[in-house]
Each structure stands twice: as C-alpha cells, then as structure tokens.
Motif scaffolding. Structure first.
Motif, PDB file in Angstrom:
ATOM      1  N   ALA A   9      33.331  62.086  45.143  1.00 54.56           N
ATOM      2  CA  ALA A   9      32.901  62.146  46.612  1.00 54.56           C
ATOM      3  C   ALA A   9      34.083  61.488  47.614  1.00 54.56           C
ATOM      4  O   ALA A   9      34.614  60.562  47.225  1.00 54.56           O
ATOM      5  CB  ALA A   9      31.596  60.903  46.668  1.00 54.56           C
ATOM      6  N   LYS A  10      34.155  62.279  48.583  1.00 55.27           N
ATOM      7  CA  LYS A  10      35.168  61.976  49.810  1.00 55.27           C
ATOM      8  C   LYS A  10      34.510  61.034  51.052  1.00 55.27           C
ATOM      9  O   LYS A  10      33.328  61.777  51.498  1.00 55.27           O
ATOM     10  CB  LYS A  10      35.940  62.960  50.062  1.00 55.27           C
ATOM     11  N   GLY A  11      35.061  60.274  51.458  1.00 52.62           N
ATOM     12  CA  GLY A  11      34.710  59.606  52.711  1.00 52.62           C
ATOM     13  C   GLY A  11      35.516  60.220  54.010  1.00 52.62           C
ATOM     14  O   GLY A  11      36.228  60.912  53.958  1.00 52.62           O
ATOM     15  N   GLU A  12      34.944  59.568  55.204  1.00 50.34           N
ATOM     16  CA  GLU A  12      35.449  60.128  56.667  1.00 50.34           C
ATOM     17  C   GLU A  12      36.875  59.666  56.632  1.00 50.34           C
ATOM     18  O   GLU A  12      37.363  60.538  57.502  1.00 50.34           O
ATOM     19  CB  GLU A  12      34.505  59.700  57.643  1.00 50.34           C
ATOM     20  N   GLN A  13      37.334  58.657  56.154  1.00 54.05           N
ATOM     21  CA  GLN A  13      38.640  58.303  56.623  1.00 54.05           C
ATOM     22  C   GLN A  13      39.790  58.554  55.184  1.00 54.05           C
ATOM     23  O   GLN A  13      40.805  57.836  55.161  1.00 54.05           O
ATOM     24  CB  GLN A  13      38.720  56.578  56.672  1.00 54.05           C
ATOM     25  N   GLY A  14      39.222  59.590  54.357  1.00 56.82           N
ATOM     26  CA  GLY A  14      40.042  60.121  53.525  1.00 56.82           C
ATOM     27  C   GLY A  14      40.036  59.484  52.128  1.00 56.82           C
ATOM     28  O   GLY A  14      40.745  59.738  51.168  1.00 56.82           O
ATOM     29  N   GLU A  15      39.075  58.468  52.047  1.00 58.96           N
ATOM     30  CA  GLU A  15      39.051  57.663  50.712  1.00 58.96           C
ATOM     31  C   GLU A  15      38.220  58.486  49.929  1.00 58.96           C
ATOM     32  O   GLU A  15      37.453  59.444  50.440  1.00 58.96           O
ATOM     33  CB  GLU A  15      38.101  56.511  51.095  1.00 58.96           C
ATOM     34  N   LYS A  16      38.548  58.524  48.442  1.00 61.93           N
ATOM     35  CA  LYS A  16      37.798  59.348  47.489  1.00 61.93           C
ATOM     36  C   LYS A  16      37.316  58.494  46.543  1.00 61.93           C
ATOM     37  O   LYS A  16      38.178  57.725  45.901  1.00 61.93           O
ATOM     38  CB  LYS A  16      38.954  60.403  46.986  1.00 61.93           C
ATOM     39  N   VAL A  17      36.181  58.738  45.891  1.00 60.60           N
ATOM     40  CA  VAL A  17      35.529  57.960  44.762  1.00 60.60           C
ATOM     41  C   VAL A  17      35.295  59.054  43.638  1.00 60.60           C
ATOM     42  O   VAL A  17      34.683  59.934  43.931  1.00 60.60           O
ATOM     43  CB  VAL A  17      34.561  57.355  45.177  1.00 60.60           C
ATOM     44  N   THR A  18      35.816  58.769  42.515  1.00 62.75           N
ATOM     45  CA  THR A  18      35.779  59.542  41.174  1.00 62.75           C
ATOM     46  C   THR A  18      34.887  58.614  40.211  1.00 62.75           C
ATOM     47  O   THR A  18      35.015  57.605  39.883  1.00 62.75           O
ATOM     48  CB  THR A  18      36.961  60.040  40.684  1.00 62.75           C
ATOM     49  N   VAL A  19      33.625  59.294  39.771  1.00 62.46           N
ATOM     50  CA  VAL A  19      32.874  58.651  38.720  1.00 62.46           C
ATOM     51  C   VAL A  19      32.882  59.400  37.402  1.00 62.46           C
ATOM     52  O   VAL A  19      32.459  60.684  37.585  1.00 62.46           O
ATOM     53  CB  VAL A  19      31.521  58.506  39.385  1.00 62.46           C
ATOM     54  N   GLU A  20      33.171  58.837  36.387  1.00 61.10           N
ATOM     55  CA  GLU A  20      33.152  59.683  34.953  1.00 61.10           C
ATOM     56  C   GLU A  20      32.115  58.627  34.009  1.00 61.10           C
ATOM     57  O   GLU A  20      32.228  57.839  33.977  1.00 61.10           O
ATOM     58  CB  GLU A  20      34.517  59.624  34.471  1.00 61.10           C
ATOM     59  N   GLU A  21      31.548  59.800  33.005  1.00 62.19           N
ATOM     60  CA  GLU A  21      30.708  59.162  32.208  1.00 62.19           C
ATOM     61  C   GLU A  21      30.859  59.967  30.999  1.00 62.19           C
ATOM     62  O   GLU A  21      30.916  61.450  31.112  1.00 62.19           O
ATOM     63  CB  GLU A  21      29.245  59.266  32.595  1.00 62.19           C
TER      64      GLU A  21
END
Length: 421
Positions: A101-113
C-alpha cells in the motif's frame, strides 16, 4: 442381484461425491486463499493509514511502534522517502502472500505472510470434506445393503413359493413385504395357489366319488356276467343280459353325473319320474347282497308317487343309504315311502345299533365314518340330493333313519295312490 444393487448404489454415490466433492474443494481452496489475501491487504491499508497519521502528527515511527501494529505471524516493511526502511517481524521464506500500500507522501507499506497457514487451512478443509465423503460412502453402502436385502429377500420368498406351487404344494403363504410391486406378485401367487388347491381338491374329489359310485354298478354288472358265463339256459342268458344292459345304462348315467358335478356341482337335470321304479330297481339290485349276509331288504309305504329329480341321482342316493345299512347296520333294512306336504319322502332304516352320538352332527362330512370305510358315501349322497333341489337328512340316530326329501308331483284324481300290499 444383491451385489448388483449394492454396486449400482455405490457407483451413484461415488459419482455424486466426486462431482460435488471436487467442486467443493476448488471453491473452498479459492475461498481460503482469497480470504488470506484480503486479510493481508487489509493489514497493509491499516498500516499505511497509521504511518500517514504519525507523519502528519510528526510522531516517531520506529520498529517498536510498527511491531505493535503488526500481527505476530506477519512481516511488515515501511519505506519513507529519505529515511531508512523500518521492518517488523520475521520475513517469511518460500511461498508468501504479499500486499503493498502507498501513501500520499510517497511512503510505502509492504505486508507479507507465509502461505503455509493457507495450506494448513486448506488441508483441514480437505480432511473435513474427506471425512464427510467417507461417512456418505459408508452410509450409502449400509443403505444399499439394507435396500438390497429388502428387495432380494422377498424375491427369494416368491421364488420359493413358485417352486412350492410347481412341486404340488398349493398352500398360500399370505405374506406381504411392504413393496407394492412385490405385494402384487404375492397376491397373484396366492390367488394361483388357491385356484390350484381348488382344482386339486376337485380332481381328488372326483376320483374318490368315481371310485365309490362306480363300485356298486360294476359289482352288479360283474355278477350278471358271471351268471351268464355259468348258465346254458338261453332264457336265463337273455334275462341276465337284459339286466346287465340295465346296469351298463346306470353305469353310463353315473359317469355322466360325475362329469356334470365335476364341472358344476350345482347343475341338476331334474325331471318328473316314477319313484316306485327307482325303489324297486334298488331293492332287486341289493337283495342278493343282503341274502348273502342272511338279512332282508323290504319296502313299505305309499306307491304311485311321482317326484322331481334325476332318477340316476336318486338311485345313487338310495344305493349309498342301502350300502351304508349293509356295512354298518343290522337286521332287516326297510325302505318306506310317504308324503309330507308337497314332498315325497323315502326313509331308509335298519335294526342295527344306529349312528354313534359323537358322529350324528357330522355324519354327512367327508372322511367321517363309524368304521374303516372311505367316509364319502353319505357326503356324495347329500351332494347328489341337493343338486336336484332335494335334501338328505338323518332323522333318527338309534336306530338310524335316513330320509331323502324330493319335490312331489300331485297325481290326477283318476290315479289314486296305491298302498303296498
């Protein structure tokens, strides 16, 4: 047939399980996989929202804070432009489920399982489906065995019934099985058994009646032929031959009567006849037999009576009564004719001990006899009497008095009744 029913039922169940089981496995596998992916996607969206809110609030984002937001069995990586990536949890190896998932300020979150959890869930689902399928197969086998027994056991019974009918045992079983088609077959077999029993009874009765009723005419005929064979007198030969011809005619009448009764016992051939002639013929026929036993046979009562009936049948009834007195009675046998109302009555009595008290009510039943005789003579006599509308009764037991009642035809006034001299 039992194995065929079980195999066919089991085949149907296996086909149903295969079609629906495979479909269910595919659907459940996709459902579990989609559910796991949606859970990871939801986790990534939740984390990106947390990161954005902290960035907007100028709050710190470190691995400790991130670890509090991530489930223990998942790995998360946050990438913020200009900063070092932040990680929480242990990164899984092998096949994984990933969501970014990406945010409005360019941040990115990656979740793995790890996908092993999905594999385990799919395995548990397959085990449940397999257990249900196995239970269905076992239930189907038990149901097939029960149904096969329910169908094959009646068929075996019906086959045994048909075999019994073929072997000459026509007793109906009156057994039903709760299956309309099989019960219909059982009804038909029972009806056939009853018809066969009636036919066998009629055949046996005809044979017994024939042997009993033909015995006396044949004996009398043989006596006349013996008289002819030992005499040289032409007149005696002619007389005995005429008597023999009379016996042959009576024998023919007996045979015709037996055949008529075999076809329909209720059929009569009643005519108006002279009762004196029948009584006279019987006395002449039986006098030699009584003389041989040192006994006499006489008649009394009214003459000139005309009755309605079959002369041959009436002669057979009187012959049965006279023979019965010869075998079971004693002393002189008397035939007495009288009139009562519109009926002519012929009574046959003797001086013997009479009918035993225990046999009085059953004397006309077949196989009932006071001595070692066939026990059918009086039964046949009653049937013959009733066939022409008459009746045969036991008026008195000691001494025995049997009476044959026949419809009477009134005489003309110019022909008065003549008493016996």
């Amino acid at each position: 047939m039992r194995r065929r029913l079980i195999n066919s039922t089991l085949a149907v169940v296996l086909v149903v399980i295969a079609v629906f089981g495979v479909s269910l496995v595919i659907v459940e596998t996709r459902t579990i996989s989609n559910s796991a992916q949606e859970s990871v996607d939801s986790e990534a969206l939740r984390l990106i929202s947390v990161v954005e809110s902290r960035l907007l609030g100028a709050e710190r984002i470190n691995p400790g804070v991130l670890a509090q937001q991530v489930a223990h069995n998942r790995y998360a990586r946050v990438e913020i432009p200009g900063r070092t990536p932040i990680e929480a949890g242990t990164r899984p190896t092998g096949s994984v489920i990933r969501s970014t998932a990406k945010g409005e300020q360019g941040e990115k979150v990656t979740v793995e399982e790890s996908s092993s959890a999905v594999t385990s869930e799919v395995g548990r689902t397959l085990m449940i489906i397999g257990a249900v399928a196995l239970l269905a197969i076992v239930s189907a086998v038990l149901l097939a065995v029960r149904q096969a027994n329910k169908l094959t056991s009646p068929l075996t019974d019906l086959a045994e019934t048909a075999e019994r009918l073929g072997s000459g045992d026509p007793r109906p079983r009156h057994k039903r099985y709760g299956v309309p088609e099989l019960d219909r077959v059982a009804d038909v077999l029972d009806s056939s058994a009853e018809r066969i029993a009636r036919m066998l009874t009629a055949e046996r009765r005809l044979a017994a009646d024939a042997s009993h009723q033909l015995r006396t005419p044949l004996t009398a005929l043989s006596m006349r032929i013996e008289e002819i064979s030992v005499t040289d007198d032409p007149d005696t030969v002619k007389e005995e031959a005429n008597i023999a011809l009379t016996q042959v005619e009576r024998l023919t009448d007996v045979v015709e009567r037996l055949l008529t009764n075999a076809r329909d016992p209720r059929t009569g051939s009643a005519v108006v006849f002279d009762l004196d002639e029948v009584v006279k013929q019987q006395i002449e026929e039986w006098r030699p037999a009584y003389r041989g036993e040192g006994r006499a046979i006489v008649r009394s009562g009214k003459q000139g009576l005309r009755a309605v009936g079959t002369p041959g049948a009436v002669a057979q009834v009187l012959a049965a009564l006279i023979e019965n007195s010869l075998m079971h009675g004693g002393g002189t046998v008397a035939l007495r004719t009288r009139v009562t109302g519109n009926q002519a009555v012929i009574e046959v009595t003797d001086e013997g001990p009479g009918v035993p008290p225990d046999l009085g009510a059953r004397i006309f039943e077949r196989t009932i006899s006071g001595r070692n005789s066939t026990g059918i003579g009086l039964a046949v006599a009653r049937d013959l009497a009733e066939a022409d509308g008459g009746r045969l009764e036991l008026l008195q037991q000691q001494p025995a008095v049997f009476a044959l009642f026949l419809s009477r035809v009134a005489l003309n006034r110019a022909e008065p009744e003549r008493p016996v001299r």
